[in-house]
Design a protein around this motif. Structure first.
Motif, short mmCIF file in Angstrom:
data_model
loop_
_atom_site.label_atom_id
_atom_site.label_comp_id
_atom_site.label_asym_id
_atom_site.label_seq_id
_atom_site.Cartn_x
_atom_site.Cartn_y
_atom_site.Cartn_z
N GLY A 47 0.95 -1.16 -0.04
CA GLY A 47 0.12 0.15 0.10
C GLY A 47 0.80 1.13 0.04
O GLY A 47 2.11 1.19 -0.52
N GLY A 48 0.25 2.28 0.64
CA GLY A 48 1.11 3.67 0.52
C GLY A 48 0.28 4.57 -0.28
O GLY A 48 -0.65 4.08 -1.19
N PRO A 49 0.89 5.72 -0.51
CA PRO A 49 0.38 6.57 -1.72
C PRO A 49 0.38 6.14 -3.04
O PRO A 49 1.37 5.57 -3.48
CB PRO A 49 1.28 7.75 -1.29
N GLY A 50 -0.68 6.31 -3.63
CA GLY A 50 -0.51 5.86 -5.27
C GLY A 50 -2.10 5.86 -5.63
O GLY A 50 -2.98 6.29 -4.81
N VAL A 51 -2.11 5.50 -7.09
CA VAL A 51 -3.25 5.30 -7.47
C VAL A 51 -3.64 3.95 -7.88
O VAL A 51 -2.98 3.31 -8.83
CB VAL A 51 -3.78 6.27 -9.13
N TYR A 52 -4.75 3.23 -7.28
CA TYR A 52 -4.95 1.65 -7.45
C TYR A 52 -6.12 1.50 -8.27
O TYR A 52 -7.24 2.21 -7.97
CB TYR A 52 -5.04 1.27 -5.91
N VAL A 53 -5.92 0.48 -9.11
CA VAL A 53 -7.03 0.29 -10.05
C VAL A 53 -7.01 -1.36 -10.15
O VAL A 53 -5.92 -2.04 -10.13
CB VAL A 53 -6.92 0.82 -11.51
N LYS A 74 -1.20 -0.27 -9.86
CA LYS A 74 -0.75 0.71 -8.87
C LYS A 74 0.18 1.78 -9.72
O LYS A 74 1.15 1.45 -10.28
CB LYS A 74 0.24 0.25 -7.76
N ASP A 75 -0.39 2.97 -10.02
CA ASP A 75 0.40 4.01 -10.49
C ASP A 75 0.76 3.73 -11.93
O ASP A 75 1.78 3.82 -12.75
CB ASP A 75 1.50 4.62 -9.93
N GLY A 76 -0.12 2.79 -12.60
CA GLY A 76 -0.12 2.28 -13.89
C GLY A 76 0.62 1.12 -13.94
O GLY A 76 0.71 0.44 -15.09
N VAL A 100 -2.72 -3.27 0.72
CA VAL A 100 -3.90 -2.97 -0.39
C VAL A 100 -4.76 -4.07 -0.62
O VAL A 100 -4.10 -5.33 -0.54
CB VAL A 100 -3.22 -2.54 -1.72
N TYR A 101 -5.96 -4.14 -0.54
CA TYR A 101 -7.04 -5.17 -0.51
C TYR A 101 -7.68 -5.42 -1.99
O TYR A 101 -8.01 -4.11 -2.37
CB TYR A 101 -7.97 -4.96 0.67
N VAL A 102 -7.98 -6.41 -2.41
CA VAL A 102 -8.79 -6.38 -3.35
C VAL A 102 -9.80 -7.55 -3.38
O VAL A 102 -9.25 -8.82 -3.01
CB VAL A 102 -7.62 -6.95 -4.71
N ALA A 103 -11.11 -7.34 -3.82
CA ALA A 103 -12.05 -8.51 -3.72
C ALA A 103 -12.09 -8.77 -4.99
O ALA A 103 -12.33 -8.13 -6.05
CB ALA A 103 -13.26 -7.94 -3.02
N VAL A 406 -4.91 7.16 -3.03
CA VAL A 406 -4.16 7.50 -1.71
C VAL A 406 -2.88 8.69 -1.80
O VAL A 406 -2.28 8.44 -2.71
CB VAL A 406 -3.39 6.33 -0.72
N LYS A 407 -3.48 9.70 -1.21
CA LYS A 407 -2.53 10.95 -1.49
C LYS A 407 -1.31 10.86 -0.61
O LYS A 407 -1.17 10.46 0.29
CB LYS A 407 -3.31 12.31 -1.07
N LYS A 408 -0.35 11.61 -1.12
CA LYS A 408 1.07 11.75 -0.60
C LYS A 408 0.61 12.62 0.63
O LYS A 408 -0.01 13.46 0.41
CB LYS A 408 1.96 12.11 -1.52
N PRO A 409 1.42 12.30 1.67
CA PRO A 409 1.30 13.41 2.93
C PRO A 409 1.78 14.68 2.48
O PRO A 409 2.81 15.05 1.55
CB PRO A 409 2.28 12.88 3.90
N ALA A 410 1.10 15.72 2.96
CA ALA A 410 1.44 17.15 2.45
C ALA A 410 2.97 17.50 3.08
O ALA A 410 3.36 17.11 4.09
CB ALA A 410 0.41 18.16 2.93
#
Length: 410
Positions: A47-53, A74-76, A100-103, A406-410
């Motif tokens: 997991g962690g920051p990133g775009v998951y599909v 994850k991020d493409g 990161v969980y996937v069903a 999940v956004k990166k911490p500011a």
């Protein structure tokens, strides 16, 4: 017994997730071995920051059976969750902390689906493969992992079919919600657990802490609602319905033979070509009351609503219109993500800050169906179907079913 329409549900899955902070969540990680199901995990992702599909790509082997590979991006970057030996799909993704969980599901050699939960790419079977089962939605809250889906049970007498049973798994332990039903989406808010689905009695329904309520209005619903979202104690559910409130007046679409325009009609009309299916529109239920913000009373196109997300009081709906046009609505105003007749569809929407992500499928330059992610209206093909013989004439191919950011911490 009324037949529940599961096929559109399996083809158009969508899931919605919590927009609040989850820094206090301590996920319960299921066991890390899968000893009874077919296929192998070929990608480990954290997991962690990133775009998951989540979704699937088509396998290259055995094009006649059209096996699909359950896939997490994850991020493409693609991570295979199954090896393509048997049909599999990833319906829902949820990232939390380092996990990161996937069903989803994976079929056995005999074609029976096994409901699965992948954690960081490692699979756990939620069912034993005796009866067909699928997991459609995953949500993590307060150290618990919730998965919604169904498992078939006994054969119906004289019907030659199995009885579906709506299931909710909590940390891999199954609870029956209703017999003769499917559970399609789960959402947890505070101490309340919401599950959407359908049954032989009501095509649209919601369970709150295990207690079922039928969703009514906007006519009879033929398709199970596929998405739920809770915002400021308001409960939003996305689905489909008809412009009327009685079964006797289901609207049908007809194509005027002269003007070529789509018109509404509750009867077949001589001299015009009439589509032989009910006219349906996207519906959003807010606190159990149906609204038709997707189309209202404009009868010029079929629409569907597959996913709902609320951010800052704005309501986003992912769905589409007739002629295969992928669409997103913001507060009832539509933006088309594809052109008419391009054959595209969307199943999930997630809003992160000012960015709007939509997961679905579109046709690539080779004319093949491919998993696609839209960010602020710009499409990126994240799947790879070009070399897959099973995608000839748009058969097979890939699909993105769910997106989570999940956004990166500011």
């Amino acid at each position: 017994m009324k037949a529940i329409k599961l096929l559109p549900l399996l083809l158009l899955l969508a899931v919605i997730f919590n927009s609040c902070s989850k820094s206090n969540v301590k996920p319960n990680t299921p066991k890390t071995t899968d000893t009874t199901g077919p296929g192998t995990t070929t990608g480990i992702v954290t997991g962690g920051p990133g775009v998951y599909v989540s979704g699937y790509d088509a396998a290259k082997a055995n094009s006649n059976s059209l096996p699909r590979v359950a896939t997490l991006w994850k991020d493409g970057k693609a991570y295979k969750l199954s090896d393509g030996t048997f049909n599999a799909g990833a319906s829902s993704v949820y990232a939390d902390g380092t996990n990161v969980y996937v069903a989803g599901f994976e079929s056995t050699k005999s074609g029976i689906g096994i409901a699965k939960l992948w954690v960081n790419g490692v699979a756990t079977n939620l069912t034993d493969g005796k009866y067909d089962a699928k997991a459609f939605s995953v949500f993590v809250s307060n150290g618990k992992v919730y998965v919604a889906g169904y498992e078939s049970s006994k054969v119906l007498a004289g019907a030659g079919s199995y009885l579906p049973v709506a299931k909710l798994w909590v940390n891999n332990v199954a609870t029956t919600l209703s017999s003769g039903a499917y559970a399609t989406s789960v959402y947890v808010s505070a101490s309340d657990v919401y599950v959407t689905g359908s049954s032989e009695i009501a095509n649209a329904m919601i369970w709150k802490n295990g207690v079922a309520t039928t969703l009514t209005g906007s006519g009879a619903q033929d398709y199970p609602p596929t998405s739920i979202f809770v915002y400021n104690k308001d409960v939003y559910v996305a689905g489909e319905g008809y412009p009327t409130n009685t079964l006797d007046h289901k609207w049908f679409m007809k194509l005027d033979s002269v003007t070529k325009n789509y018109l509404k009609s509750d009867l077949f009309v001589n001299g015009s070509y009439v589509y032989g299916f009910p006219y349906h529109i996207g519906v959003i239920w807010k606190n159990g009351i149906a609204d038709n913000p997707v189309l209202s009373e404009d009868y010029q196109a079929l629409t569907y609503a597959k996913s709902v997300f609320v951010s800052g009081g704005d309501v986003y709906i992912a769905g589409g219109q007739q002629a295969g046009m992928a669409t997103i609505w913001k507060n009832g105003v539509n933006t088309n993500l594809s052109k008419p007749n391009d054959i595209a569809a969307v199943y999930s929407v997630f809003v992160s800050g000012t960015d709007v992500y939509v997961a679905g499928m579109a046709t690539n330059a080779s004319g093949k169906r491919v998993a696609t992610l839209w960010k602020n209206g710009v499409a990126t093909n994240i799947g790879n179907s070009d070399n897959d013989t099973s995608t000839i004439n748009l058969i097979g191919g890939g699909q993105a079913s769910s997106v989570f950011v999940v956004k990166k911490p500011a």
